[in-house]
Design an enzyme around this catalytic site. Structure first.
Site, PDB file in Angstrom:
ATOM      1  N   CYS A   1      22.939   0.527   2.510  1.00 48.28           N
ATOM      2  CA  CYS A   1      21.790  -0.593   2.772  1.00 48.28           C
ATOM      3  C   CYS A   1      21.479  -0.643   4.317  1.00 48.28           C
ATOM      4  CB  CYS A   1      22.817  -1.906   2.741  1.00 48.28           C
ATOM      5  SG  CYS A   1      22.371  -3.241   3.440  1.00 48.28           S
TER       6      CYS A   1
ATOM      7  N   GLY B   1       0.753  -1.341   0.017  1.00 45.37           N
ATOM      8  CA  GLY B   1      -0.058   0.046  -0.057  1.00 45.37           C
ATOM      9  C   GLY B   1       0.781   1.320  -0.045  1.00 45.37           C
ATOM     10  N   HIS B   2       1.912   1.198   0.743  1.00 45.33           N
ATOM     11  CA  HIS B   2       2.494   2.521   0.871  1.00 45.33           C
ATOM     12  C   HIS B   2       3.334   3.025  -0.261  1.00 45.33           C
ATOM     13  CE1 HIS B   2       6.867   1.363   2.246  1.00 45.33           C
ATOM     14  NE2 HIS B   2       6.131  -0.037   2.008  1.00 45.33           N
TER      15      HIS B   2
HETATM   16  C1  LIG Z   1      10.258  -4.326  -5.326  1.00 46.09           C
HETATM   17  C2  LIG Z   1       9.797  -4.573  -3.853  1.00 46.09           C
HETATM   18  N1  LIG Z   1       9.568  -5.521  -3.423  1.00 46.09           N
HETATM   19  C3  LIG Z   1       9.119  -5.701  -1.969  1.00 46.09           C
HETATM   20  C4  LIG Z   1       9.238  -4.638  -1.205  1.00 46.09           C
HETATM   21  C5  LIG Z   1       8.978  -4.817   0.336  1.00 46.09           C
HETATM   22  O1  LIG Z   1       7.724  -4.178   0.460  1.00 46.09           O
HETATM   23  P1  LIG Z   1       7.666  -3.650   2.254  1.00 46.09           P
HETATM   24  O2  LIG Z   1       8.866  -3.156   2.752  1.00 46.09           O
HETATM   25  O3  LIG Z   1       6.282  -2.929   2.216  1.00 46.09           O
HETATM   26  O4  LIG Z   1       7.134  -4.952   2.989  1.00 46.09           O
HETATM   27  C6  LIG Z   1      10.009  -3.419  -1.702  1.00 46.09           C
HETATM   28  C7  LIG Z   1       9.942  -2.221  -0.793  1.00 46.09           C
HETATM   29  O5  LIG Z   1      10.941  -1.390  -1.060  1.00 46.09           O
HETATM   30  C8  LIG Z   1      10.157  -3.455  -2.949  1.00 46.09           C
HETATM   31  O6  LIG Z   1      10.578  -2.213  -3.489  1.00 46.09           O
END
Ligand SMILES: Cc1ncc(COP(=O)(O)O)c(C=O)c1O
Length: 402
Positions: free
Chosen positions: A323, A199-200
């Site tokens: 990182c 969502g974010h």
């Molecule tokens: C390509 C991708 N997959 C997965 C994620 C993980 O999402 P979340 O941090 O909302 O769990 C991110 C977050 O940066 C992302 O860019």
């Protein structure tokens, strides 16, 4: 001036999401599984949110499962598919440029007895359907290839890759966390079995995401308990989160063509401006690219110091060398596209949105240009007299655009 240009990390909550969520944070606080009025309100809203998300993705409501975010969706897709297809085999194919939510899950599955094939990518970050076809084996259970890369913005040929995979009989998952809400994403058109979103990344709240599970694909439950999310992901539902995610996604999809055109035009201006910096290189595919993604490497510069310098002048940006664990190892994505270590250290990612004004775009170009020049003046890797790096690190020759 304050310029937020790290939209791939997260986006501010959209007005639509905020307003849709408010009632469920206050008056309509009921547990969506209970039977009385205030709870029925919540259940209705959750149902509506599922319908909205399904409509936005070309899916059916019963194919949408709300989760705790992109990481959770990715974990569920990989671990679930590995378990569901165990009888077929334990081979999983993915790529070297996936987000750690996929890569580390694949590594974990590798320790549990799966065999993992990590496909390399070309210098623009692309994986080809032919590469996937060549990697498929009779015991391949799952192929997972991201829709769009979070660092360099490259958009993969998912429709073709999904077709090759499914024709072979393996499951296909795509991590669409960076794509949903930014480019058209239709699960039926793409032909995927599983798709993750968060969502974010498009103006919804943090800590809520979804996994699309195509009808007919059976995954084992992610969480055992009270049987929520049709028995697959137990735990009292995050009604406000789901409603906020759905409102943000609905708005993003409704305004997508205009937003994409506006953001891509502003991105082109930044890319043009930053390409004028000597010894700079745009990373990722120049065309098959997320509209808001601007990622560069600058020789004889540390990405980390650029990010800190930009913070001092009010600009939020990120670097592949920064990182989350605090290590300064260069990004696995930049190494996978063939950049030498020393050059990958000089990476900068700006991710813009429709909220960034023309004035902010000018400011971004000006500030990055100044800060790269200032960092180089202080760098032992830069010769101020000749205005060039003291050493080049390209084993296969410097790319033409440098
Ligand atoms: C390509 C991708 N997959 C997965 C994620 C993980 O999402 P979340 O941090 O909302 O769990 C991110 C977050 O940066 C992302 O860019």
């Amino acid at each position: 001036m304050f310029v937020y240009s790290d939209n791939a990390a997260t986006m501010p909550l959209s007005r639509e999401a905020f307003e849709a969520m408010l009632p469920f944070l206050r008056d309509n606080f009921g547990n969506a599984s209970s039977v009385y009025g205030v709870a029925r309100e919540a259940a209705r809203a959750l149902h509506g949110a599922r319908e909205d998300v399904a409509r936005a993705l070309g899916a059916k409501p019963e194919e949408i499962y709300f989760t705790g975010g992109g990481t959770e969706s990715d974990n569920w897709a990989l671990k679930g598919a590995a378990e569901a297809r165990r009888a077929r085999g334990r081979h999983i194919v993915t790529t070297a440029i996936e987000h750690h939510a996929v890569l580390h899950t694949a590594e974990y599955l590798g320790r549990q007895g799966c065999e993992i094939t990590l496909l390399p990518v070309d210098e623009r970050g692309l994986v080809s359907p032919e590469q996937v076809r060549d990697a498929l084996r009779p015991d391949t259970a799952l192929v997972s290839v991201m829709l769009a890369n979070n660092e360099i913005g490259t958009i993969e040929p998912i429709r073709e890759i999904a077709a090759v995979t499914r024709a072979h009989g393996a499951l296909f998952h795509t991590d669409a966390v960076q794509a949903v809400g930014h480019i058209p994403v239709d699960v039926t058109e793409l032909g995927v079995d599983l798709l993750s979103l968060a969502g974010h990344k498009f103006g919804g709240p943090k800590g809520v995401g979804a996994l699309y599970i195509r009808k007919g694909v059976r995954l084992p439950p992610l969480l055992h308990g009270g049987g929520h999310e049709r028995g697959l992901r137990s735990g009292t539902e995050n009604v406000a989160g789901a409603v906020g995610l759905a409102a943000a996604l609905t708005r993003a999809v409704q305004t997508l063509p205009e937003t994409m055109a506006l953001v891509a035009a502003r991105r082109a201006r930044v890319i043009d401006g930053l390409s004028r910096i000597p010894f700079s290189l745009l990373t990722g595919d120049p065309v098959r690219r997320l509209p808001g993604n601007i990622s560069f490497v600058f020789e004889a510069v540390e990405g980390e110091s650029l990010v800190l310098g930009l913070d001092m002048v009010g600009v939020c940006a990120s670097s592949g060398s920064a990182c989350s664990s605090g290590s300064l190892d260069p990004s696995h994505v930049l190494l996978a596209i063939g950049l030498p270590h020393e050059v990958a250290h000089g990476s900068l990612r700006l991710t813009i949105s429709e909220n960034n004004t023309e004035e902010e775009i000018d400011y971004l170009i000006e500030q990055v240009t100044n800060i790269v020049a200032r960092s180089r003046r202080m760098s032992p890797l830069w010769n101020e007299e000749t205005q060039s790096p003291t050493e080049r690190f390209w084993p296969q020759g410097v790319p033409a655009s440098l």
